[in-house]
Design a protein around this motif. Structure first.
Motif, PDB file in Angstrom:
ATOM      1  N   UNK A  14      -8.995   6.601  -7.323  1.00 54.10           N
ATOM      2  CA  UNK A  14      -9.099   5.172  -7.055  1.00 54.10           C
ATOM      3  C   UNK A  14      -7.844   4.616  -6.402  1.00 54.10           C
ATOM      4  N   UNK A  15      -7.953   3.352  -5.985  1.00 56.99           N
ATOM      5  CA  UNK A  15      -6.877   2.697  -5.251  1.00 56.99           C
ATOM      6  C   UNK A  15      -5.596   2.631  -6.067  1.00 56.99           C
ATOM      7  N   UNK A  16      -5.726   2.224  -7.329  1.00 55.58           N
ATOM      8  CA  UNK A  16      -4.535   2.087  -8.156  1.00 55.58           C
ATOM      9  C   UNK A  16      -3.826   3.410  -8.379  1.00 55.58           C
ATOM     10  N   UNK A  17      -4.590   4.475  -8.662  1.00 58.18           N
ATOM     11  CA  UNK A  17      -3.992   5.793  -8.861  1.00 58.18           C
ATOM     12  C   UNK A  17      -3.385   6.315  -7.568  1.00 58.18           C
ATOM     13  N   UNK A  18      -4.034   6.036  -6.456  1.00 63.38           N
ATOM     14  CA  UNK A  18      -3.457   6.439  -5.172  1.00 63.38           C
ATOM     15  C   UNK A  18      -2.080   5.829  -4.993  1.00 63.38           C
ATOM     16  N   UNK A  43      -6.042  14.527 -11.937  1.00 61.88           N
ATOM     17  CA  UNK A  43      -5.122  14.852 -10.842  1.00 61.88           C
ATOM     18  C   UNK A  43      -3.671  14.644 -11.276  1.00 61.88           C
ATOM     19  N   UNK A  44      -3.417  13.637 -12.085  1.00 62.06           N
ATOM     20  CA  UNK A  44      -2.063  13.424 -12.597  1.00 62.06           C
ATOM     21  C   UNK A  44      -1.625  14.586 -13.481  1.00 62.06           C
ATOM     22  N   UNK A  45      -2.564  15.147 -14.247  1.00 66.57           N
ATOM     23  CA  UNK A  45      -2.231  16.293 -15.091  1.00 66.57           C
ATOM     24  C   UNK A  45      -1.847  17.486 -14.228  1.00 66.57           C
ATOM     25  N   UNK A  46      -2.593  17.707 -13.139  1.00 61.52           N
ATOM     26  CA  UNK A  46      -2.260  18.809 -12.235  1.00 61.52           C
ATOM     27  C   UNK A  46      -0.853  18.638 -11.672  1.00 61.52           C
ATOM     28  N   UNK A  47      -0.539  17.421 -11.235  1.00 59.07           N
ATOM     29  CA  UNK A  47       0.794  17.159 -10.682  1.00 59.07           C
ATOM     30  C   UNK A  47       1.854  17.298 -11.764  1.00 59.07           C
ATOM     31  N   UNK A  48       1.584  16.737 -12.952  1.00 52.85           N
ATOM     32  CA  UNK A  48       2.541  16.834 -14.047  1.00 52.85           C
ATOM     33  C   UNK A  48       2.821  18.262 -14.454  1.00 52.85           C
ATOM     34  N   UNK A  49       1.795  19.104 -14.397  1.00 49.65           N
ATOM     35  CA  UNK A  49       1.961  20.518 -14.734  1.00 49.65           C
ATOM     36  C   UNK A  49       3.040  21.163 -13.874  1.00 49.65           C
ATOM     37  N   UNK A  50       3.051  20.808 -12.589  1.00 51.67           N
ATOM     38  CA  UNK A  50       4.015  21.432 -11.682  1.00 51.67           C
ATOM     39  C   UNK A  50       5.359  20.717 -11.688  1.00 51.67           C
ATOM     40  N   UNK A  83       0.812  -1.209   0.000  1.00 52.42           N
ATOM     41  CA  UNK A  83       0.000   0.000   0.000  1.00 52.42           C
ATOM     42  C   UNK A  83       0.845   1.259   0.000  1.00 52.42           C
ATOM     43  N   UNK A  84       1.840   1.330   0.876  1.00 49.67           N
ATOM     44  CA  UNK A  84       2.674   2.524   0.977  1.00 49.67           C
ATOM     45  C   UNK A  84       4.136   2.146   0.777  1.00 49.67           C
ATOM     46  N   UNK A  85       4.875   2.918  -0.007  1.00 50.04           N
ATOM     47  CA  UNK A  85       6.296   2.618  -0.183  1.00 50.04           C
ATOM     48  C   UNK A  85       7.058   2.784   1.128  1.00 50.04           C
ATOM     49  N   UNK A  86       8.190   2.095   1.221  1.00 44.95           N
ATOM     50  CA  UNK A  86       8.995   2.171   2.441  1.00 44.95           C
ATOM     51  C   UNK A  86       9.474   3.596   2.652  1.00 44.95           C
ATOM     52  N   UNK A  87       9.491   4.020   3.912  1.00 47.43           N
ATOM     53  CA  UNK A  87       9.919   5.370   4.243  1.00 47.43           C
ATOM     54  C   UNK A  87      11.438   5.455   4.271  1.00 47.43           C
ATOM     55  N   UNK A  88      11.902   6.677   3.986  1.00 49.18           N
ATOM     56  CA  UNK A  88      13.314   6.978   4.175  1.00 49.18           C
ATOM     57  C   UNK A  88      13.540   7.226   5.661  1.00 49.18           C
ATOM     58  N   UNK A  89      14.627   6.682   6.199  1.00 53.48           N
ATOM     59  CA  UNK A  89      14.914   6.885   7.613  1.00 53.48           C
ATOM     60  C   UNK A  89      15.155   8.355   7.887  1.00 53.48           C
ATOM     61  N   UNK A 115       3.815   6.232  -4.675  1.00 53.58           N
ATOM     62  CA  UNK A 115       5.150   5.886  -5.199  1.00 53.58           C
ATOM     63  C   UNK A 115       5.862   7.130  -5.717  1.00 53.58           C
ATOM     64  N   UNK A 116       5.105   7.988  -6.431  1.00 53.17           N
ATOM     65  CA  UNK A 116       5.692   9.206  -6.978  1.00 53.17           C
ATOM     66  C   UNK A 116       6.169  10.129  -5.861  1.00 53.17           C
ATOM     67  N   UNK A 117       5.353  10.280  -4.819  1.00 48.94           N
ATOM     68  CA  UNK A 117       5.746  11.132  -3.694  1.00 48.94           C
ATOM     69  C   UNK A 117       7.057  10.667  -3.083  1.00 48.94           C
ATOM     70  N   UNK A 118       7.194   9.366  -2.882  1.00 51.46           N
ATOM     71  CA  UNK A 118       8.412   8.856  -2.267  1.00 51.46           C
ATOM     72  C   UNK A 118       9.610   9.041  -3.207  1.00 51.46           C
ATOM     73  N   UNK A 119       9.419   8.830  -4.504  1.00 53.39           N
ATOM     74  CA  UNK A 119      10.504   9.043  -5.461  1.00 53.39           C
ATOM     75  C   UNK A 119      10.943  10.506  -5.467  1.00 53.39           C
ATOM     76  N   UNK A 120       9.974  11.417  -5.428  1.00 48.06           N
ATOM     77  CA  UNK A 120      10.308  12.843  -5.410  1.00 48.06           C
ATOM     78  C   UNK A 120      11.067  13.205  -4.138  1.00 48.06           C
ATOM     79  N   UNK A 121      10.640  12.635  -3.020  1.00 46.90           N
ATOM     80  CA  UNK A 121      11.338  12.908  -1.760  1.00 46.90           C
ATOM     81  C   UNK A 121      12.769  12.384  -1.818  1.00 46.90           C
ATOM     82  N   UNK A 122      12.948  11.207  -2.381  1.00 50.06           N
ATOM     83  CA  UNK A 122      14.292  10.632  -2.470  1.00 50.06           C
ATOM     84  C   UNK A 122      15.196  11.428  -3.407  1.00 50.06           C
ATOM     85  N   UNK A 123      14.579  12.209  -4.316  1.00 51.88           N
ATOM     86  CA  UNK A 123      15.387  13.060  -5.189  1.00 51.88           C
ATOM     87  C   UNK A 123      15.742  14.393  -4.535  1.00 51.88           C
TER      88      UNK A 123
END
Length: 864
Positions: free
Chosen positions: A449-453, A424-431, A250-256, A458-466
């Protein structure tokens, strides 16, 4: 014992719906029965919303047949579906923001008394149904746009229940609700089922479906996959049916993290240890934010928790430069910035990006293409010397579509054709095309929906890791726990507790959200629930509500009173009958033209022909308004009939021809002026002097034209304002989409507004001819009255966007404008001053009218 099979109340057979080249529903068979809660599950784009809109009468299927109790039916509009017992609670609210809560609740079928809306019974009805949904604290006279989103959602539910439906459709009904309201809604839904209603429950939240549903239907890619008793399947079995694959974690692993600084070793470690990316010190705003302080490290996700309406959204808007009058300090990479506008916030040296709460009104330009929306924020970066570089834009949008997995057949299609999750993906992609350093997320997973969530997690965690820092507000406690490194809990516009590590759990979040100690959480929660259930009303609140509705007319009346006293003080006879009559006569003509303009503006349009209709009527009166009393009476009827006919012609072109009102009335105005010129090639003619004396002098010291205006308010405006037709005009101007989905006859309302506008403009022309005793076909005169009618409407407090205001303010505005010319004459101002002064007044009134709406809605100041 096996439960007997219920006969379907609603049945769909072979339903197919296409939007352009996209098939939203493909040969769908579906049925639901009375006395059941029937859940509909599926990803965004699965066809759930199209299914709901077909059942509710919002759209028609391309193929297939609907059956209601085994009888074939076809719904041409939501009104037809409502008459047969189908009510819908839309995820994108169908409320009319400028109307009151009681108006919205009874919008489809208000109680009537002698053909007019019975306001007292309507308020009682609203109070009853608000108690039924557990919200007696909402005042029936409050305007919907002044309520927080969670309260608006409860009003939407009350609006559906008041119709006593047999089938009620709930589309993401809990998406904007607080935890207390969700529990209240659960109780209501179960009561409806027990009363024998069918509840069609569309949701992406599997715990809700598991807790409520008796039956569940799964849709995927526009097809009906299966229907089954809810008790026969687990969530783990249902979700793969929805997405066509096994569900990942459900949720990607957190960064310590360690006290806000990321300790995981990567390429950005040194930068993270250097200091906070964002630091807020003692941020305050109005009576909403009180001394907010926060440090956000690069690569960190900080959640904003707490009950809805505790300042979380305002904090994000403040950081992005939307709000004005902030106190405190904001530091980016150790440098202090004062962010006064979103354009400044998105600049490279600051690097903020905001994903707003309402994607459709704040995040997207719905008529524009997907590609245009994606490049909107980054357009200057993708251009050369201010010229659009299509190759660079195309490359950027292709990368965004691939990265975010936006499902779209054609990037040139309007973005409104996408599902909610893809929007919602378009809004995020815009920024993301702006390569931001700090991402502000305002409840971004609401209604998807669940899949898009999971893709967004996953995207949030990837952005944080960057190395991007993320401030994340969510009404879902599970999201905050699963995604955030830390959660700052808001209460009363300030942070009351910070949770991280093992302390970040649901119990602590709820306790902190209520600002309670652990031992008293349960009892205090019960007490607070009781407190919020008491209706909040006071003399001050009633006065505040009255002022919000009547500030425009009151201020314009005050300005007129001051100007009139100043004008009268310069007259040798002071406030004599002659002075009063002169002011009233001059103002009355413009007042009637302004009243005509008001009716059209209330529906969200403009009528640029009112001045020319008035001129035409004046010229016609100079031809036919003479002779015997009978001939004069027939002539007056002919003049008024000409105005009504002109209004009907405008209405037919706008409503039936679907031509933009400004274009249509500009063209017809030229035609009406041509008729005026044919009737009166040169100034002249005559009118009945007895009628002129009767209407342009005084009656007992009171100007007759003033009495005529009062009679118009009492016998025309008051019945119109309190009629269903009149309220539909307000509803149309407030939100055409919501008015349509509420089942209102919006075409009829617009037709009536333009027709009555023609009649009232002709009344002004008739009065002008009686005052001047002649007629003149003057283009400058017609243009003058048209422009000044718009200015009078704006000065009187009517919103130029439609939906609020009235003719009393417009009459006051007309008197203000006419008194200006008298004052300039009295003070011997040069002739050039009058058109200049009136031009500035017109411009100022229009700008103030627009600014009033923008400030009231607290939207971005797009004019800076």
């Amino acid at each position: 014992m096996t439960e007997p099979v219920r006969r379907p109340f609603l049945r769909l057979q072979g339903i197919t719906k296409r939007y352009g080249g996209v098939t939203a529903l493909s040969n769908v068979d579906f049925a639901c029965s009375l006395g059941t809660i029937h859940a509909v599950a599926g990803e965004n784009g699965a066809g759930k919303s199209s299914l709901m809109k077909i059942i509710a009468g919002v759209v028609r299927p391309d193929e297939g047949q609907l059956y209601l109790e085994d009888q074939p039916v076809q719904f041409a509009s939501p009104a037809e579906a409502a008459r047969l017992g189908i009510a819908c609670i839309f995820q994108e609210l169908s409320l009319l923001p400028d109307l009151s809560v009681s108006d919205n609740i009874s919008i489809a079928d208000p109680p009537r008394h002698f053909g007019l809306i019975d306001r007292r019974r309507q308020r009682r009805t609203a109070e009853r149904v608000l108690r039924q949904v557990g919200c007696p604290d909402i005042h029936p006279d409050e305007r919907v746009k002044d309520l927080p989103l969670s309260r608006q959602q409860m009003v939407e539910i009350a609006k559906a229940l008041v119709r006593n439906p047999r089938l009620i459709i709930m589309d993401e009904a809990t998406s904007a609700l607080t935890a207390r309201d969700v529990e209240q809604l659960y109780r209501i839904i179960r009561e409806l089922r027990d009363r024998g209603l069918a509840v069609l429950y569309i949701s992406h939240r599997m715990p809700e479906i598991s807790a409520l549903a008796d039956t569940c239907s799964v849709f995927r890619n526009g097809k009906h996959i299966d229907t089954f008793p809810m008790a026969s399947r687990t969530t783990e079995e249902i979700v793969p049916m929805m997405i066509g694959r096994e569900l990942a974690r459900a949720y990607p692993a957190k960064t310590d993290t360690n006290c806000g600084s990321v300790t995981r070793v990567d390429s950005a470690q040194q930068k993270r240890q250097a200091g906070p990316l964002l630091e807020i010190k003692n941020l305050t705003w109005s009576n909403v934010l009180h001394g907010i302080s926060l440090r956000l490290a690069p690569g960190e996700i900080i959640g904003l928790g707490g009950l809805d309406g505790q300042g979380q959204s305002e904090l994000l808007l403040a950081l992005f430069g939307v709000l004005r009058g902030l106190g405190g300090e904001v530091f980016i990479d150790g440098r202090r910035f004062t962010i006064g506008h979103p354009r400044q916030a998105k600049a490279r040296k600051i690097g903020l990006a905001l994903i707003p709460q309402d994607r459709q009104t704040q995040g997207l330009l719905l008529p524009m293409s997907i590609e245009d929306n994606l490049v909107l924020a980054a357009a200057p970066d993708l251009s050369k010397f201010g010229i659009i570089d299509r190759a660079r834009e195309g490359s950027a949008t292709d990368q965004a579509v691939a990265k975010l997995q936006i499902r779209a057949n054609d990037l040139a299609a309007p973005v409104r054709t996408l599902s909610g999750g893809n929007q919602q993906k378009v809004v995020i992609g815009k920024w993301l095309l702006k390569n931001p350093r700090i991402l502000l997320l305002n409840d971004p997973t609401r209604g998807i929906d669940v899949g898009t969530k999971q893709e967004l997690y996953r995207l949030m965690r990837e952005l944080a890791q960057s190395g991007i820092g993320i401030l994340f507000y969510s009404t879902d406690y599970e999201e905050l726990i699963g995604m955030c490194d830390r959660v700052a809990v808001c209460y009363g516009g300030k942070f009351v507790r910070e949770l991280s590590g093992p302390d970040l759990n649901e119990h602590n979040l709820i306790t902190a959200s209520l600002n309670l100690g652990e031992s008293s959480a349960a009892t205090e929660s019960s007490r607070k629930s009781l407190e919020t259930s008491r209706p909040k009303t006071s003399a001050w609140q009633n006065l505040n509500r009255f002022w919000k509705r009547n500030a425009g007319p009151a201020l314009s009346l005050l300005v007129f009173a001051i100007m009139f006293i100043l004008f009268a003080s310069q007259q040798s006879n002071g406030l004599s009958t002659n002075v009063l009559t002169s002011v009233s006569n001059k103002g009355a003509v413009l007042a009637y033209v302004a009243i005509a303009q008001t009716l059209v503006i209330l529906t969200g349009g403009f009528d640029l022909s009112v001045g020319m209709v008035m001129t035409m009527a004046s010229c016609l009166a100079s031809v036919v308004l003479n002779g015997s009393p009978v001939q004069t009476a027939l002539g007056a009827v002919a003049v008024l009939a000409s105005g009504l006919l002109a209004g009907v012609i405008n209405a037919m072109i706008v409503v039936l021809g679907r031509i933009q009102p400004i274009i249509a009335t500009l063209a017809t105005g030229a035609i009406y002026f041509g008729i005026a010129l044919w009737l009166r090639p040169s100034p002249g003619g005559s009118v009945n002097e007895d009628l002129s004396n009767a209407l342009t002098y005084d009656l007992g010291g009171v100007p007759t034209t003033f009495l005529l205006l009062l009679a118009t308010i009492a016998f025309v405006w008051w019945p119109f304002r309190n009629s269903v037709l009149g309220r539909n005009c307000y509803a149309l101007g407030s939100s055409e989409r919501a008015a349509y989905t509420s089942g209102l006859a919006i075409g009829r309302a617009r037709f009536a507004a333009y027709s009555l506008a023609g009649l009232l403009a002709a009344t002004g022309g008739l009065l002008l001819s009686l005052i001047s005793l002649s007629g003149e076909a003057s283009a400058s005169q017609g243009g003058f009255y048209t422009l000044n009618s718009i200015a009078a409407v704006a000065i009187g407090g009517t919103s130029l966007f439609g939906g609020s205001g009235g003719i009393i303010g417009s009459i006051c505005g007309a008197l203000v404008l006419r008194t200006i010319s008298d004052l300039l004459f009295v003070f011997n101002a040069p002739a050039l001053w009058q058109p200049l002064f009136q031009g500035f007044i017109l411009l100022g009134a229009v700008c103030l009218g627009a600014l009033r709406v923008l400030r009231r809605k607290n939207q971005m100041d797009v004019f800076q």
